[in-house]
Scaffold this active site. Structure first.
Site, mmCIF file in Angstrom:
data_model
loop_
_atom_site.group_PDB
_atom_site.id
_atom_site.type_symbol
_atom_site.label_atom_id
_atom_site.label_comp_id
_atom_site.label_asym_id
_atom_site.label_seq_id
_atom_site.Cartn_x
_atom_site.Cartn_y
_atom_site.Cartn_z
ATOM 1 N N TYR A 146 40.313 42.656 42.395
ATOM 2 C CA TYR A 146 40.020 41.282 41.867
ATOM 3 C C TYR A 146 41.114 40.842 40.812
ATOM 4 O O TYR A 146 41.905 41.715 39.970
ATOM 5 C CB TYR A 146 38.615 41.249 41.133
ATOM 6 C CG TYR A 146 38.139 39.941 40.836
ATOM 7 C CD1 TYR A 146 37.492 39.092 41.662
ATOM 8 C CD2 TYR A 146 38.387 39.303 39.329
ATOM 9 C CE1 TYR A 146 37.054 37.816 41.191
ATOM 10 C CE2 TYR A 146 38.044 38.091 39.014
ATOM 11 C CZ TYR A 146 37.398 37.288 40.114
ATOM 12 O OH TYR A 146 37.036 36.177 39.761
ATOM 13 N N SER A 147 41.423 39.498 40.739
ATOM 14 C CA SER A 147 42.583 39.252 39.859
ATOM 15 C C SER A 147 43.966 39.766 39.929
ATOM 16 O O SER A 147 44.417 39.913 41.069
ATOM 17 C CB SER A 147 41.912 39.241 38.187
ATOM 18 O OG SER A 147 42.730 38.295 37.473
ATOM 19 N N ALA A 148 44.479 40.426 38.832
ATOM 20 C CA ALA A 148 45.640 41.183 39.249
ATOM 21 C C ALA A 148 45.398 42.183 40.313
ATOM 22 O O ALA A 148 46.334 42.734 41.037
ATOM 23 C CB ALA A 148 46.009 41.827 37.851
#
Length: 311
Positions: A146-148
């Site tokens: 998730y995200s980075a």
């Protein structure tokens, strides 16, 4: 800092998740290990489901920047409960603060975007090491984040398509932050093949916004068609709305992208009343348990295929 209604709602969900995290099904302790190769060292947590490990699938999950559940250990990480339910081994690599002060995976830096270099080589290396040590099913190895962590998942999906059967680049970014699919195919090289992918993108994400999420989806579908012409549809083949229920605290729109052979090459899940931090809770904590089950149902439906076969 200004607190929006969405963030207050997120706080409520996170508190609810903490209360539910102690529910039966997730073990209290994790085995912490480290992996080292020429590119460096990263430690990771390992969760083993009950019983012998031989022949089981492996899921590697990459956290986002400065993720609070990663330190000192992901005690509220409810994907461990799903691992016990669905019988797969779960690894949770941790970024090193010396490599990134914000504990972000360095997905956007040139030294971490190619096969055999930087963090992709470390993550791929620990994946292979775990597969060998525990005699796991090489055809059912998966990567998500998730995200980075989602953006780094994109990097590894492009550079190691012969290792991961399917990926989940959630709230991440397109490969090399490009619109076109050519860079993915170039990175795959002779290993190029359609890559099944699960996307989750909250509608009001202020970091990886909905346009970025749609671009990520479009880039992968286009890459699938370059690898195997006609394998991926440009528009959803089915759309459903999942109502609120246990482990699903807000309505979701789920788009399915199935190819002509009936294989679902992509799934795009859109929580409507949510932003970036809330989305992270959905895929990591107990209040989003049913979303995590959907994620793993998608991934586990795919095996590493022969060339030009998607399922």
């Amino acid at each position: 800092m200004r607190v929006t209604g969405l963030r207050l709602f997120g706080v409520f969900l996170l508190l609810a998740g903490c209360l539910l995290a102690g529910a039966p099904g997730a073990r209290a302790q994790l085995d912490k290990r480290c992996f080292t190769n020429e590119a460096g060292t990263r430690c990771y947590y390992l969760h083993l489901p009950p019983g012998a490990t031989a022949g089981k699938p492996l899921m590697v999950y990459l956290h986002g920047c400065d993720d609070p559940i990663a330190h000192p250990q992901p005690s509220g990480f409810s994907l461990r409960r799903v691992a016990d339910e669905m019988d797969f081994v779960l690894a949770y690599p941790i970024q090193d603060r010396a490599s990134n002060k914000g504990l972000c995976w360095n997905w956007d830096k040139a030294g971490h975007q190619k096969r055999g270099e930087g963090e992709p080589s470390i993550i791929a290396g620990l994946t292979v090491a775990l597969t060998d040590e525990f005699e796991l099913d090489r055809s059912r190895v998966y990567l998500g984040g998730y995200s980075a962590g989602g953006a780094m998942t994109t990097n590894l999906g492009a550079t190691y398509p012969d290792l991961y059967a399917a990926i989940a680049p959630m709230a991440g970014a397109p490969y090399l932050t490009r619109l076109e699919a050519g860079p993915i195919i170039d990175a795959m090289g002779p290993r190029a093949r359609p890559m099944p992918a699960f996307f989750l993108q909250t509608l009001f994400d202020e970091i990886s916004n909905i346009v970025i999420g749609r671009t990520n989806l479009a880039q992968w579908l286009a890459a699938d068609n370059l690898a195997d012409p006609g394998s991926a549809p440009a528009v959803p083949t089915d759309v459903e709305v999942l109502a609120v229920g246990p482990g699903l605290p807000i309505p979701l729109t789920v788009e399915h992208y199935a190819g002509p052979r009936g294989c679902e090459l992509a799934q795009f899940t859109l929580p409507v009343l949510a932003e970036h931090a809330i989305g992270a809770g959905f895929v990591q904590q107990a209040h989003g348990l049913e979303i995590q089950r959907n994620l793993m149902r998608f991934l586990l439906a795919h095996r590493m295929p022969p060339p030009h076969q998607t399922c």
